[in-house]
Design a protein around this motif. Sequence first.
Motif, PDB file in Angstrom:
ATOM      1  N   VAL A   1      10.498  13.443  -6.912  1.00  0.00           N
ATOM      2  CA  VAL A   1      10.881  13.298  -5.504  1.00  0.00           C
ATOM      3  C   VAL A   1      10.094  12.173  -4.850  1.00  0.00           C
ATOM      4  CG1 VAL A   1      10.830  14.415  -3.240  1.00  0.00           C
ATOM      5  CG2 VAL A   1      11.664  15.678  -5.233  1.00  0.00           C
ATOM      6  N   ALA A   2       8.782  12.118  -5.131  1.00  0.00           N
ATOM      7  CA  ALA A   2       7.955  11.057  -4.549  1.00  0.00           C
ATOM      8  C   ALA A   2       8.414   9.683  -5.029  1.00  0.00           C
ATOM      9  CB  ALA A   2       6.492  11.279  -4.904  1.00  0.00           C
ATOM     10  N   HIS A   3       8.628   9.538  -6.324  1.00  0.00           N
ATOM     11  CA  HIS A   3       9.099   8.249  -6.870  1.00  0.00           C
ATOM     12  C   HIS A   3      10.482   7.899  -6.320  1.00  0.00           C
ATOM     13  CE1 HIS A   3       5.723   8.096  -9.504  1.00  0.00           C
ATOM     14  NE2 HIS A   3       6.133   9.037 -10.329  1.00  0.00           N
ATOM     15  N   PHE A   4      11.332   8.892  -6.216  1.00  0.00           N
ATOM     16  CA  PHE A   4      12.707   8.682  -5.771  1.00  0.00           C
ATOM     17  C   PHE A   4      12.760   8.166  -4.336  1.00  0.00           C
ATOM     18  CE2 PHE A   4      16.555  10.772  -3.852  1.00  0.00           C
ATOM     19  CZ  PHE A   4      17.486   9.895  -4.379  1.00  0.00           C
TER      20      PHE A   4
ATOM     21  N   TYR B   1      20.276   3.586  -7.018  1.00  0.00           N
ATOM     22  CA  TYR B   1      19.434   2.755  -7.891  1.00  0.00           C
ATOM     23  C   TYR B   1      18.097   3.443  -8.172  1.00  0.00           C
ATOM     24  CZ  TYR B   1      15.926  -0.769  -9.013  1.00  0.00           C
ATOM     25  OH  TYR B   1      14.884  -1.454  -9.580  1.00  0.00           O
ATOM     26  N   SER B   2      17.487   4.018  -7.141  1.00  0.00           N
ATOM     27  CA  SER B   2      16.206   4.691  -7.326  1.00  0.00           C
ATOM     28  C   SER B   2      16.345   5.874  -8.280  1.00  0.00           C
ATOM     29  CB  SER B   2      15.673   5.162  -5.976  1.00  0.00           C
ATOM     30  OG  SER B   2      14.423   5.806  -6.132  1.00  0.00           O
TER      31      SER B   2
ATOM     32  N   TRP C   1       0.803  -1.208   0.000  1.00  0.00           N
ATOM     33  CA  TRP C   1       0.000   0.000   0.000  1.00  0.00           C
ATOM     34  C   TRP C   1       0.843   1.269   0.000  1.00  0.00           C
ATOM     35  CZ3 TRP C   1       0.378   3.497   3.999  1.00  0.00           C
ATOM     36  CH2 TRP C   1       1.020   3.034   5.160  1.00  0.00           C
ATOM     37  N   THR C   2       2.063   1.202   0.551  1.00  0.00           N
ATOM     38  CA  THR C   2       2.913   2.397   0.569  1.00  0.00           C
ATOM     39  C   THR C   2       3.354   2.790  -0.836  1.00  0.00           C
ATOM     40  OG1 THR C   2       4.884   1.032   0.962  1.00  0.00           O
ATOM     41  CG2 THR C   2       3.766   1.947   2.896  1.00  0.00           C
ATOM     42  N   THR C   3       3.686   1.809  -1.663  1.00  0.00           N
ATOM     43  CA  THR C   3       4.101   2.139  -3.028  1.00  0.00           C
ATOM     44  C   THR C   3       2.905   2.602  -3.861  1.00  0.00           C
ATOM     45  OG1 THR C   3       3.880  -0.203  -3.662  1.00  0.00           O
ATOM     46  CG2 THR C   3       6.060   0.551  -2.994  1.00  0.00           C
ATOM     47  N   MET C   4       1.725   2.053  -3.597  1.00  0.00           N
ATOM     48  CA  MET C   4       0.538   2.518  -4.308  1.00  0.00           C
ATOM     49  C   MET C   4       0.248   3.975  -3.982  1.00  0.00           C
ATOM     50  SD  MET C   4      -2.974   3.215  -3.976  1.00  0.00           S
ATOM     51  CE  MET C   4      -3.701   2.259  -2.629  1.00  0.00           C
ATOM     52  N   ILE C   5       0.322   4.321  -2.705  1.00  0.00           N
ATOM     53  CA  ILE C   5       0.043   5.694  -2.291  1.00  0.00           C
ATOM     54  C   ILE C   5       1.121   6.655  -2.785  1.00  0.00           C
ATOM     55  CG2 ILE C   5      -0.097   7.230  -0.290  1.00  0.00           C
ATOM     56  CD1 ILE C   5      -1.511   4.986   1.203  1.00  0.00           C
TER      57      ILE C   5
ATOM     58  N   ALA D   1      13.734   4.263  -3.145  1.00  0.00           N
ATOM     59  CA  ALA D   1      14.874   3.897  -2.306  1.00  0.00           C
ATOM     60  C   ALA D   1      14.438   3.188  -1.035  1.00  0.00           C
ATOM     61  CB  ALA D   1      15.677   5.150  -1.957  1.00  0.00           C
ATOM     62  N   VAL D   2      13.378   3.695  -0.407  1.00  0.00           N
ATOM     63  CA  VAL D   2      12.968   3.171   0.898  1.00  0.00           C
ATOM     64  C   VAL D   2      12.263   1.829   0.783  1.00  0.00           C
ATOM     65  CG1 VAL D   2      11.518   3.618   2.918  1.00  0.00           C
ATOM     66  CG2 VAL D   2      12.822   5.481   1.886  1.00  0.00           C
ATOM     67  N   VAL D   3      11.415   1.667  -0.240  1.00  0.00           N
ATOM     68  CA  VAL D   3      10.622   0.434  -0.364  1.00  0.00           C
ATOM     69  C   VAL D   3      11.123  -0.445  -1.511  1.00  0.00           C
ATOM     70  CG1 VAL D   3       8.324  -0.536  -0.655  1.00  0.00           C
ATOM     71  CG2 VAL D   3       8.625   1.632   0.585  1.00  0.00           C
ATOM     72  N   TRP D   4      11.125   0.105  -2.726  1.00  0.00           N
ATOM     73  CA  TRP D   4      11.559  -0.701  -3.863  1.00  0.00           C
ATOM     74  C   TRP D   4      13.019  -1.121  -3.758  1.00  0.00           C
ATOM     75  CZ3 TRP D   4       8.420  -2.747  -7.457  1.00  0.00           C
ATOM     76  CH2 TRP D   4       7.157  -2.191  -7.637  1.00  0.00           C
TER      77      TRP D   4
END
Length: 260
Positions: A117-120, A146-147, A76-80, A124-127
């Motif tokens: 910034v949001a994708h980055f 990598y991100s 859910w964190t990556t979806m949001i 890094a934190v989740v993906w």
Amino acid sequence: MKRILSLVLAAAMLLALAQILGYLRIYEFPNGGSVDAATLPIILFAVRYGVGWGTLVGFAHGVLQYFLGNGIAIDWTTMIADYLVAYALLGCGAGLMKGQANALIKGTLLGGFLRFVAHFVVGAVVWGKWMPDTYFGMTMTNEWFYSFLYNAPYVALCVIICIVLILLLAGGSAVDQLADCQDTGPERVGVGDSGLHTARSGNGVCPRSRGLHRDAGGFSAAGFRDDAAGASRQVSVLGGGDLRGVGRDGDGVIDHLGFA
């Protein structure tokens, strides 16, 4: 109420256009992210209506992109973050440029950066937990690096595509009026005892004024026309006024004054 209705209709149409453009992908990355022009309608809307409505419509676009655009998320964190927050920030950044010179270009750049910034961060934190050993032929040892390598290319290409389309369409009256005639000023221009009233525009003067009206002791005008550069072309006056015409040359310098 009428203004709210027109705003909602504009939002619906541009959201639909954004969704259609989202299906016309030039390239799609394996773990989400694509190269397309889907963000352009959101930027146009945000620049026209400002940061509040721009953020809301960006958020709605993120919802549609996830549920109707085959969105990719691992939790859910990556979806949001990758959809709701990223596109809300896109609309917010573009909306902040409302009323400024070159608002569409600046809005595209700022909105695109905030989206990145949001994708980055979520990248890094989740993906980053699923970071491959190699990417672009390089050994990956840092999730933030990598991100950046993953997200920067497609966001940058989307920004470039939007800017190119804006420049190509800049000569069209619709985009020109959207960028220059913001809904932040008076509806009309009037000449009266105190001089010239301001025109509807985010930066003070609208290149295509809607018309002049009679003020107390002033003039009644049939219209106000402009050349392509936004310089005053002519003011024509209905019966009862003394001022006959005002003309300017191509450099915006007064060319002639005519009186009845």
